[in-house]
Write an enzyme that holds these catalytic residues in place. Structure first.
Site, mmCIF file in Angstrom:
data_model
loop_
_atom_site.group_PDB
_atom_site.id
_atom_site.type_symbol
_atom_site.label_atom_id
_atom_site.label_comp_id
_atom_site.label_asym_id
_atom_site.label_seq_id
_atom_site.Cartn_x
_atom_site.Cartn_y
_atom_site.Cartn_z
ATOM 1 N N HIS A 75 -10.707 23.802 30.283
ATOM 2 C CA HIS A 75 -11.043 24.866 29.337
ATOM 3 C C HIS A 75 -10.180 24.693 28.092
ATOM 4 O O HIS A 75 -9.275 23.849 28.057
ATOM 5 C CB HIS A 75 -10.828 26.252 29.961
ATOM 6 C CG HIS A 75 -9.420 26.568 30.298
ATOM 7 N ND1 HIS A 75 -8.706 25.886 31.274
ATOM 8 C CD2 HIS A 75 -8.546 27.493 29.805
ATOM 9 C CE1 HIS A 75 -7.484 26.378 31.374
ATOM 10 N NE2 HIS A 75 -7.342 27.343 30.478
ATOM 11 N N HIS A 105 -7.902 26.595 26.376
ATOM 12 C CA HIS A 105 -6.635 27.227 26.049
ATOM 13 C C HIS A 105 -5.656 26.116 25.671
ATOM 14 O O HIS A 105 -5.709 25.011 26.225
ATOM 15 C CB HIS A 105 -6.106 28.049 27.219
ATOM 16 C CG HIS A 105 -6.723 29.405 27.315
ATOM 17 N ND1 HIS A 105 -6.824 30.108 28.496
ATOM 18 C CD2 HIS A 105 -7.289 30.209 26.358
ATOM 19 C CE1 HIS A 105 -7.418 31.284 28.269
ATOM 20 N NE2 HIS A 105 -7.701 31.357 26.992
ATOM 21 N N ASP A 139 -2.584 25.182 26.180
ATOM 22 C CA ASP A 139 -1.741 24.423 27.101
ATOM 23 C C ASP A 139 -2.533 23.412 27.919
ATOM 24 O O ASP A 139 -1.947 22.628 28.679
ATOM 25 C CB ASP A 139 -0.950 25.361 28.022
ATOM 26 C CG ASP A 139 -1.816 26.370 28.760
ATOM 27 O OD1 ASP A 139 -2.769 26.887 28.159
ATOM 28 O OD2 ASP A 139 -1.520 26.661 29.936
ATOM 29 N N HIS A 140 -3.849 23.408 27.751
ATOM 30 C CA HIS A 140 -4.695 22.456 28.481
ATOM 31 C C HIS A 140 -5.407 21.460 27.569
ATOM 32 O O HIS A 140 -6.135 20.600 28.065
ATOM 33 C CB HIS A 140 -5.732 23.215 29.309
ATOM 34 C CG HIS A 140 -5.129 24.084 30.363
ATOM 35 N ND1 HIS A 140 -5.000 23.691 31.673
ATOM 36 C CD2 HIS A 140 -4.587 25.317 30.295
ATOM 37 C CE1 HIS A 140 -4.412 24.661 32.368
ATOM 38 N NE2 HIS A 140 -4.144 25.650 31.548
ATOM 39 N N HIS A 150 -12.110 32.507 34.873
ATOM 40 C CA HIS A 150 -11.003 32.710 33.946
ATOM 41 C C HIS A 150 -11.498 33.558 32.777
ATOM 42 O O HIS A 150 -12.602 34.100 32.824
ATOM 43 C CB HIS A 150 -10.467 31.346 33.490
ATOM 44 C CG HIS A 150 -9.110 31.386 32.876
ATOM 45 N ND1 HIS A 150 -8.091 32.156 33.368
ATOM 46 C CD2 HIS A 150 -8.605 30.732 31.782
ATOM 47 C CE1 HIS A 150 -7.016 31.982 32.618
ATOM 48 N NE2 HIS A 150 -7.306 31.133 31.646
ATOM 49 N N ASP A 181 -6.373 27.398 36.172
ATOM 50 C CA ASP A 181 -6.632 28.678 35.521
ATOM 51 C C ASP A 181 -7.878 29.400 36.050
ATOM 52 O O ASP A 181 -8.953 29.378 35.438
ATOM 53 C CB ASP A 181 -6.746 28.475 34.008
ATOM 54 C CG ASP A 181 -5.399 28.154 33.392
ATOM 55 O OD1 ASP A 181 -4.579 27.514 34.078
ATOM 56 O OD2 ASP A 181 -5.159 28.539 32.240
ATOM 57 N N HIS A 183 1.453 24.289 37.220
ATOM 58 C CA HIS A 183 1.133 25.332 36.242
ATOM 59 C C HIS A 183 1.943 26.603 36.523
ATOM 60 O O HIS A 183 1.408 27.671 36.766
ATOM 61 C CB HIS A 183 -0.375 25.633 36.272
ATOM 62 C CG HIS A 183 -0.878 26.387 35.071
ATOM 63 N ND1 HIS A 183 -0.852 27.764 34.997
ATOM 64 C CD2 HIS A 183 -1.430 25.969 33.914
ATOM 65 C CE1 HIS A 183 -1.364 28.158 33.851
ATOM 66 N NE2 HIS A 183 -1.712 27.082 33.158
#
Length: 300
Positions: free
Chosen positions: A63, A65, A67-68, A141, A204, A262
């Site tokens: 996805h 976000h 941090d990914h 999520h 997530d 994570h």
């Protein structure tokens, strides 16, 4: 000799720490290199881990976000800098196409790598090859999120004693494997079933059907455990899992090796994640560390 291992590039969640980089996971699977969720700093972490951009054959983003995915520009540009001209496939939620486009062309560079965009629009098989299949499943999520799993096809294990009984050796073995029959001897007579291996990647998400579908029968399950059980309410509210929930999924799904990652920055003592998971899962538990290499279990 084929290598099957997970190279951990980062294990933090939204906020990196002094000891944990943003996410990043490179799965080396024979000739394949699947890079999952390259967060900020992924290019440098690959260098520190002794992995090359040329190892990457597929990029899988769960996805969009930060941090990914914020490491994507560096990874893409490094591929071109290293003159990787063969196709590199990119899988990501189709609803995030605008984010992928921005990250793909975040700055000016000499673009020579053939990035084959294959956005994920629905659950199911998204790629096939000599490695088997790559599947995607929806997760729960705050925005469109998919988990991935690699499924190796079942095969057969050659039994040397049976070959000897039938006088088969040398080049005849390969011929039998390729054709399935050699004279009056069939492949089934000199071999036994060999289940294919499975690798699952879950990030997530709250508990949902997709988590269990991905984890089912996995030899290695890499799964987020952002929170501990004491903060389960936060996990539900923010669309994440606890270590206990992740371990329960592993126990109920027949997982062999559980890799937790994570982690929220609120927990300075990572050993608590291992202790919590071990209460409900009696298989191997690994609390992932940055730059660690974790081997996929040998065949059962």
């Amino acid at each position: 000799m084929s290598i099957r291992e997970l190279i951990v590039l980062g294990t933090a969640s939204q906020v990196p720490t002094r000891a944990r980089n943003h996410n990043g996971y490179l799965l080396r699977w024979d000739a394949e290199g699947l890079l999952f969720d390259p967060g900020d700093g992924a290019q440098r972490q690959m260098l520190m881990a002794g992995a090359a951009a040329s190892d990457i054959t597929r990029i899988c983003v769960t996805h969009f976000h930060g941090d990914h995915c914020l490491g994507l520009p560096g990874i893409v540009q490094r591929l071109s800098l290293d003159k990787v001209t063969r196709p590199v496939f990119a899988h990501y939620p189709a609803s995030g196409q605008q984010f992928f486009d921005r990250l793909r062309h975040a700055s000016s560079f000499y673009d020579v790598t053939d990035i084959r965009q294959e956005p994920v629009v629905a659950e199911g098989v998204i790629a096939t090859g000599p490695f088997g299949t790559v599947e995607a499943r929806r997760l729960d999520h705050s925005l469109d999120t998919f988990g991935y799993r690699l499924v190796e096809p079942d095969g057969r294990r050659i039994l040397p004693d049976r070959l000897k009984e039938h006088g088969i050796s040398g080049p005849m073995v390969r011929e039998l494997q390729e054709k399935g029959v050699l004279g009056s001897v069939t492949l089934e007579q000199v071999s036994e079933p060999r289940p294919g291996q499975r690798f699952a990647f879950v990030m997530d998400t709250r508990l949902c059907d997709g988590v269990y579908a991905l984890a089912e029968g996995a030899d290695m399950l890499v799964i987020e455990s952002t929170y501990l059980h004491e903060d389960e309410r936060h996990a539900v509210d923010h669309g994440h899992l606890t270590a206990r929930q992740a371990a329960t999924v592993a126990a109920e799904s027949g997982v062999r090796k559980l890799v937790l990652t994570h982690f929220s920055q609120r927990y300075p003592d990572s050993s608590r994640f291992h202790a919590e998971a071990a209460e409900v899962f009696d298989g191997e538990v690994v609390v992932a560390r940055d730059l660690e290499r974790i081997p996929v279990p040998k065949r059962a």
